[in-house]
Motif scaffolding. Structure first.
Motif, PDB file in Angstrom:
ATOM      1  N   LEU A  73       0.807  -1.320   0.150  1.00 36.78           N
ATOM      2  CA  LEU A  73      -0.294  -0.005  -0.362  1.00 36.78           C
ATOM      3  C   LEU A  73       1.085   1.574   0.083  1.00 36.78           C
ATOM      4  N   ASP A  76       2.347   1.515  -3.353  1.00 42.97           N
ATOM      5  CA  ASP A  76       1.240   2.171  -4.083  1.00 42.97           C
ATOM      6  C   ASP A  76       1.301   3.611  -3.659  1.00 42.97           C
ATOM      7  N   GLY A 103      -2.599  -4.878  -6.188  1.00 42.14           N
ATOM      8  CA  GLY A 103      -2.859  -3.915  -5.205  1.00 42.14           C
ATOM      9  C   GLY A 103      -3.308  -4.578  -3.613  1.00 42.14           C
ATOM     10  N   PRO A 104      -3.569  -4.910  -2.635  1.00 38.65           N
ATOM     11  CA  PRO A 104      -2.923  -5.795  -1.304  1.00 38.65           C
ATOM     12  C   PRO A 104      -4.657  -6.442  -0.895  1.00 38.65           C
ATOM     13  N   PHE A 105      -5.481  -6.865  -2.332  1.00 42.47           N
ATOM     14  CA  PHE A 105      -6.460  -7.358  -1.888  1.00 42.47           C
ATOM     15  C   PHE A 105      -6.556  -8.795  -2.864  1.00 42.47           C
ATOM     16  N   TYR A 158     -14.164  -4.804   0.008  1.00 40.75           N
ATOM     17  CA  TYR A 158     -13.510  -6.416  -0.373  1.00 40.75           C
ATOM     18  C   TYR A 158     -14.387  -7.056   0.476  1.00 40.75           C
ATOM     19  N   TYR A 192     -13.628   3.027  -3.864  1.00 41.29           N
ATOM     20  CA  TYR A 192     -13.785   2.727  -2.546  1.00 41.29           C
ATOM     21  C   TYR A 192     -11.887   3.636  -1.860  1.00 41.29           C
ATOM     22  N   ARG A 213     -10.113   5.037  -4.431  1.00 42.60           N
ATOM     23  CA  ARG A 213      -9.593   3.822  -6.202  1.00 42.60           C
ATOM     24  C   ARG A 213     -11.352   4.276  -6.774  1.00 42.60           C
ATOM     25  N   HIS A 216     -13.114  -0.180 -10.373  1.00 43.25           N
ATOM     26  CA  HIS A 216     -12.501  -1.633 -10.910  1.00 43.25           C
ATOM     27  C   HIS A 216     -12.552  -2.380 -10.880  1.00 43.25           C
ATOM     28  N   HIS A 218     -10.075  -6.391 -10.571  1.00 42.93           N
ATOM     29  CA  HIS A 218      -9.100  -6.603 -10.804  1.00 42.93           C
ATOM     30  C   HIS A 218      -9.100  -7.871 -12.317  1.00 42.93           C
TER      31      HIS A 218
HETATM   32  C1  BEZ Z   1      -6.814  -2.284  -5.315  1.00 39.23           C
HETATM   33  O1  BEZ Z   1      -6.969  -1.981  -6.122  1.00 39.23           O
HETATM   34  O2  BEZ Z   1      -6.948  -3.365  -4.301  1.00 39.23           O
HETATM   35  C2  BEZ Z   1      -5.764  -1.415  -4.607  1.00 39.23           C
HETATM   36  C3  BEZ Z   1      -5.358  -1.194  -4.881  1.00 39.23           C
HETATM   37  C4  BEZ Z   1      -4.215  -0.090  -4.539  1.00 39.23           C
HETATM   38  C5  BEZ Z   1      -4.041  -0.019  -2.857  1.00 39.23           C
HETATM   39  C6  BEZ Z   1      -4.731  -0.142  -2.014  1.00 39.23           C
HETATM   40  C7  BEZ Z   1      -5.829  -0.793  -2.992  1.00 39.23           C
END
Ligand code: BEZ
Ligand code: FE
Length: 300
Positions: A73, A76, A103-105, A158, A192, A213, A216, A218
């Protein structure tokens, strides 16, 4: 014996590290030291500020769990992940679909679902369809490619945030059919805020940034002989489409849910997106990011 000052200490450090056996490690650490020292000199870093930096990094480490990677994060929000992604795309043998942040998820091991399945267990928003074709760079279809999708729900959460027991939801893995086609149902995810309850969120707040963000989905696509693709599709009408806190949005990844005549599930709004997979080069290391659980396991 040299007279150490804020400039000569850089050469002294580089000369002591000159014995590094691995040439790539040497290149990376030499550059890191040069840039870190230059940074400290540029801002005239004080002992108190240096300590504060150490404290923040300690907090970032403490915030990491097997479902949360605060260091990713941090990378990012500083734009570092986006730089690494862009460099990675450029290094490809051929340019395929553009990368975006993992991303972290991301989580390994989501269920493999039949084409057409809905990846969201409990829905309070209209279904939409995501569909298209996975091909190589010449347009040849790639059957049996693994398409992994994950997203927030219609409330911007998430699975690890929406469900107390963190069971997998809003994510699913699919195999392309004999013509390289995929399709699945979902709901439109809500944009979010990145997690703001940790040290990275605190930094983002202190910088006066909104932390959001845009909406989106992924996508992580794997096909033998091809470079793994980590990407995401972004809904163009999201109010934060132009100010993503983590710099994941690129024009080529912006989509719209609309009526499409060739949608495999008629009557639903849909997004058509075709993915182009470049051929894998030798020693191509693919993924920019990882399941948070893998870091915790590696540290045990
Ligand atoms: C995401 O898209 O899941 C994400 C990417 C970077 C930081 C936080 C969430
Ligand atoms: Fe995301």
């Amino acid at each position: 014996m040299i007279d150490l000052d804020e400039n000569t200490v850089t050469d002294a450090t580089l000369s002591q590290m000159a014995t590094t056996g691995d040439p790539r490690l040497k290149e990376i650490m030499d550059a890191a030291v040069r840039h870190l020292h230059a940074f400290a000199r540029e801002v005239n870093l004080t002992p108190a500020e240096w300590l504060q930096g150490i404290a923040v990094l300690t907090e970032v480490g403490k915030a990491c769990t097997d479902i949360r990677q605060e260091f990713i994060l941090l990378s990012d929000v500083l734009g570092l992940s986006a730089v690494v992604n862009a460099l990675h795309d450029k290094k490809a043998k051929e340019l395929g679909t553009q990368s975006s942040l993992l991303g972290p998820f991301f989580r390994e091991g989501a269920a493999e679902l039949p084409l057409g399945a809905n990846i969201v267990a409990n829905r309070t928003a209209p279904e939409i369809v995501l569909y298209g074709q996975v091909t190589d760079n010449n347009g040849t279809p790639l059957p049996n490619a693994l398409v992994q999708a994950w997203q927030t729900d219609e409330h911007g959460l998430y699975d690890v945030q929406a469900h107390e027991d963190a069971h997998m939801d809003m994510r699913g893995n699919f195999r392309t059919d004999a013509n390289g086609n995929y399709h699945f149902r979902t709901v439109r995810p809500l944009g979010y805020s990145i997690p703001m309850d940790g040290p990275v969120g605190k930094l983002v707040q202190m910088q006066g940034r909104h932390g959001m963000r845009p909406s989106h989905i992924h996508m992580l696509i794997t096909a033998p002989g091809h470079r793994e693709l980590v990407s995401a599709l972004y809904f163009g009408d999201d109010p934060n489409i132009g100010s993503d806190t983590v710099f994941g949005v690129s024009a080529s990844l912006v989509v719209e849910a609309k009526d499409n005549a060739d949608c495999p599930i008629p009557g639903l709004k849909s997004v058509r997106y075709d993915f182009r997979m470049p051929k894998a080069a030798d020693n191509d290391t693919g993924r920019v990011g990882a399941d948070p659980a893998s870091f915790v396991k590696a540290a045990e």
